[in-house]
Scaffold this motif. Sequence first.
Motif, PDB file in Angstrom:
ATOM      1  N   ARG A  85       0.803  -1.214   0.000  1.00 39.54           N
ATOM      2  CA  ARG A  85       0.000   0.000   0.000  1.00 39.54           C
ATOM      3  C   ARG A  85       0.841   1.271   0.000  1.00 39.54           C
ATOM      4  O   ARG A  85       0.302   2.363  -0.072  1.00 39.54           O
ATOM      5  N   LEU A  86       2.147   1.113   0.097  1.00 43.60           N
ATOM      6  CA  LEU A  86       3.019   2.283   0.086  1.00 43.60           C
ATOM      7  C   LEU A  86       3.274   2.705  -1.359  1.00 43.60           C
ATOM      8  O   LEU A  86       3.812   1.929  -2.146  1.00 43.60           O
ATOM      9  N   PRO A  87       2.891   3.918  -1.754  1.00 43.40           N
ATOM     10  CA  PRO A  87       3.121   4.345  -3.137  1.00 43.40           C
ATOM     11  C   PRO A  87       4.622   4.388  -3.435  1.00 43.40           C
ATOM     12  O   PRO A  87       5.385   5.028  -2.711  1.00 43.40           O
ATOM     13  N   PRO A  88       5.080   3.693  -4.483  1.00 38.78           N
ATOM     14  CA  PRO A  88       6.504   3.705  -4.808  1.00 38.78           C
ATOM     15  C   PRO A  88       6.984   5.109  -5.176  1.00 38.78           C
ATOM     16  O   PRO A  88       6.267   5.880  -5.806  1.00 38.78           O
ATOM     17  N   ASP A  89       8.186   5.455  -4.764  1.00 37.80           N
ATOM     18  CA  ASP A  89       8.811   6.709  -5.176  1.00 37.80           C
ATOM     19  C   ASP A  89      10.301   6.450  -5.310  1.00 37.80           C
ATOM     20  O   ASP A  89      10.755   5.315  -5.322  1.00 37.80           O
ATOM     21  N   ASP A  90      11.089   7.513  -5.422  1.00 36.37           N
ATOM     22  CA  ASP A  90      12.505   7.338  -5.719  1.00 36.37           C
ATOM     23  C   ASP A  90      13.310   6.799  -4.538  1.00 36.37           C
ATOM     24  O   ASP A  90      14.505   6.534  -4.675  1.00 36.37           O
ATOM     25  N   ARG A  91      12.696   6.604  -3.376  1.00 33.23           N
ATOM     26  CA  ARG A  91      13.417   6.028  -2.238  1.00 33.23           C
ATOM     27  C   ARG A  91      12.922   4.619  -1.900  1.00 33.23           C
ATOM     28  O   ARG A  91      13.316   4.044  -0.904  1.00 33.23           O
ATOM     29  N   THR A  92      12.038   4.092  -2.748  1.00 30.63           N
ATOM     30  CA  THR A  92      11.413   2.805  -2.470  1.00 30.63           C
ATOM     31  C   THR A  92      11.982   1.705  -3.358  1.00 30.63           C
ATOM     32  O   THR A  92      12.137   1.884  -4.565  1.00 30.63           O
ATOM     33  N   THR A  93      12.289   0.560  -2.756  1.00 29.64           N
ATOM     34  CA  THR A  93      12.671  -0.648  -3.483  1.00 29.64           C
ATOM     35  C   THR A  93      11.517  -1.635  -3.400  1.00 29.64           C
ATOM     36  O   THR A  93      11.031  -1.944  -2.309  1.00 29.64           O
ATOM     37  N   VAL A  94      11.063  -2.113  -4.551  1.00 23.70           N
ATOM     38  CA  VAL A  94       9.933  -3.036  -4.627  1.00 23.70           C
ATOM     39  C   VAL A  94      10.464  -4.441  -4.876  1.00 23.70           C
ATOM     40  O   VAL A  94      11.262  -4.659  -5.793  1.00 23.70           O
ATOM     41  N   VAL A  95      10.023  -5.407  -4.063  1.00 28.66           N
ATOM     42  CA  VAL A  95      10.509  -6.787  -4.152  1.00 28.66           C
ATOM     43  C   VAL A  95       9.467  -7.657  -4.854  1.00 28.66           C
ATOM     44  O   VAL A  95       8.297  -7.693  -4.454  1.00 28.66           O
ATOM     45  N   TYR A  96       9.906  -8.363  -5.893  1.00 30.62           N
ATOM     46  CA  TYR A  96       9.041  -9.268  -6.644  1.00 30.62           C
ATOM     47  C   TYR A  96       9.481 -10.709  -6.416  1.00 30.62           C
ATOM     48  O   TYR A  96      10.675 -11.012  -6.390  1.00 30.62           O
ATOM     49  N   GLU A  97       8.514 -11.598  -6.274  1.00 33.36           N
ATOM     50  CA  GLU A  97       8.764 -13.030  -6.208  1.00 33.36           C
ATOM     51  C   GLU A  97       8.411 -13.625  -7.568  1.00 33.36           C
ATOM     52  O   GLU A  97       7.326 -13.371  -8.097  1.00 33.36           O
ATOM     53  N   SER A  98       9.313 -14.413  -8.144  1.00 32.50           N
ATOM     54  CA  SER A  98       9.103 -14.908  -9.506  1.00 32.50           C
ATOM     55  C   SER A  98       7.866 -15.790  -9.624  1.00 32.50           C
ATOM     56  O   SER A  98       7.213 -15.815 -10.674  1.00 32.50           O
ATOM     57  N   ASP A  99       7.514 -16.502  -8.562  1.00 31.26           N
ATOM     58  CA  ASP A  99       6.364 -17.412  -8.648  1.00 31.26           C
ATOM     59  C   ASP A  99       5.025 -16.690  -8.544  1.00 31.26           C
ATOM     60  O   ASP A  99       3.973 -17.314  -8.710  1.00 31.26           O
ATOM     61  N   ARG A 100       5.049 -15.386  -8.257  1.00 28.47           N
ATOM     62  CA  ARG A 100       3.804 -14.604  -8.209  1.00 28.47           C
ATOM     63  C   ARG A 100       3.882 -13.384  -9.122  1.00 28.47           C
ATOM     64  O   ARG A 100       3.061 -12.473  -9.013  1.00 28.47           O
ATOM     65  N   PHE A 101       4.816 -13.378 -10.017  1.00 29.72           N
ATOM     66  CA  PHE A 101       5.078 -12.204 -10.839  1.00 29.72           C
ATOM     67  C   PHE A 101       3.941 -11.896 -11.802  1.00 29.72           C
ATOM     68  O   PHE A 101       3.613 -10.739 -12.041  1.00 29.72           O
ATOM     69  N   GLU A 102       3.313 -12.925 -12.367  1.00 33.52           N
ATOM     70  CA  GLU A 102       2.318 -12.696 -13.408  1.00 33.52           C
ATOM     71  C   GLU A 102       1.051 -12.031 -12.889  1.00 33.52           C
ATOM     72  O   GLU A 102       0.239 -11.538 -13.663  1.00 33.52           O
ATOM     73  N   HIS A 103       0.859 -12.020 -11.565  1.00 30.38           N
ATOM     74  CA  HIS A 103      -0.367 -11.447 -11.004  1.00 30.38           C
ATOM     75  C   HIS A 103      -0.237  -9.948 -10.710  1.00 30.38           C
ATOM     76  O   HIS A 103      -1.157  -9.343 -10.186  1.00 30.38           O
ATOM     77  N   LEU A 104       0.894  -9.375 -11.064  1.00 36.22           N
ATOM     78  CA  LEU A 104       1.143  -7.986 -10.695  1.00 36.22           C
ATOM     79  C   LEU A 104       1.053  -7.077 -11.907  1.00 36.22           C
ATOM     80  O   LEU A 104       1.408  -7.454 -13.022  1.00 36.22           O
ATOM     81  N   GLY A 105       0.587  -5.866 -11.675  1.00 41.77           N
ATOM     82  CA  GLY A 105       0.515  -4.881 -12.737  1.00 41.77           C
ATOM     83  C   GLY A 105       1.760  -4.014 -12.750  1.00 41.77           C
ATOM     84  O   GLY A 105       2.703  -4.215 -12.001  1.00 41.77           O
TER      85      GLY A 105
END
Length: 425
Positions: A83-103
């Motif tokens: 729920r934290l809006p990404p900005d230039d100080r944010t690192t977003v972590v993706y898991e490969s097994d759930r990647f296709e469900h993300l926009g």
Amino acid sequence: MDSIRSIWIVLQTDAVLFCHEGPQDGIAGEYIMPLSRFQRVLGRARQLGWACTLVCNRNGLPDEYARECGAEVVDIIVPAGSRLPPDDRTTVVYESDRFEHLGEEQGSKAILRVYPADLDRISNMMQLLATWFDHVLIRHPEMLSYGKQEFDLYGEQLRDFCQWLLKQPDIWARVRIPNLMGGFQGSTYSGCGAGVSSVAVVPSGDMFVCPAAAVRGDESCGHIDASLTLRNRQLFKREWSVTCQECEALQCERCVDINKRGTLEYCVPPANACVLAHVELDAQAWLAQEANCSGLWNDAWKKPSRPTIHDPYQTVKANGSIGGTEVWRCLMSFDEDPTMLTGAAMLHIMHVLQGHCEAVWACCEAGVVPHEAFESTDMLRSLRQYVLERYRGCPLGIEGMSFRDIERSICYAADGRSRLNVGTA
């Protein structure tokens, strides 16, 4: 804490996993760091000049905690879809097994944690992340289980992504991918500084070498309201690792958690970590060559060389006769004054023993009987007995370790594995 320069503040016990760690024991204690403790941690960081990275769960950073941060530059790590809006100080972590469900996400940095079943999709996922983010890292939580098939597939996917990247000059000029570009712009090694210049603070206030050590259930190394106690801290440094001293894989972060899980030593990398780093180095060298041919190369950058081998232990496996002479000579040279035996010498001994185990293991995999040198004496068992009898409890100079402390971590695993493999063969 004089040498500490940065801290990870793990805000919740279910905070996102962002490096090579896997879901293991988990972090014990309070679910979220109390606001009063959070204020004290930030105050301590401001006083000592520490850089702070907040590690959060899907709920992100609560408003009252965000207000405490104020206008300070604080990095934040969150899972994708938080729920934290990404900005230039944010690192977003993706898991490969759930990647296709993300926009599509917007932000500055991304971490892709790849699992074996998804290795054949790395190129496609990286193409999307390189389009969305300016900085992308790849992590492998299960790298210790990789075999030749996984490493070959990873190399193929890196090459496929590099071919795509070379056709995207705008993205090439903007994006930074340390796994593929880590050696281009300098001669310094990557690394998070865990145990040397960085530590993690969990909700209870306990401190750990890094967030992964807290997840794994390691013993804490202090408390934020008290002091930091890291025994044999020099062993976290790259220069204390024999394998890493001359390595050209500058992009390798030499994860101390992977080292600990793979070899029981923070300073000794497992073979799979080295193979993975050299697969990436091979892709880097190819990318640099093709970028130069395409006119995309920056002349100020450094072109890495392709590795001649991918597994440093191959040089030991290829040796026709691997005996214990060198190990015994190292130990016997300190008979007069055992306190002169240094950590560097012990690391050298460790690597010789590791080579012995790897050679026996290679024989077992090939279905052949080990060389008679391995059958004539049980070198590891003899060494263990010799060490315990000769130097039991003896302090080793200024390093503060007893020989038994070092020996225990080396021999319990190595001795058992060697005898098991010889029996199997």
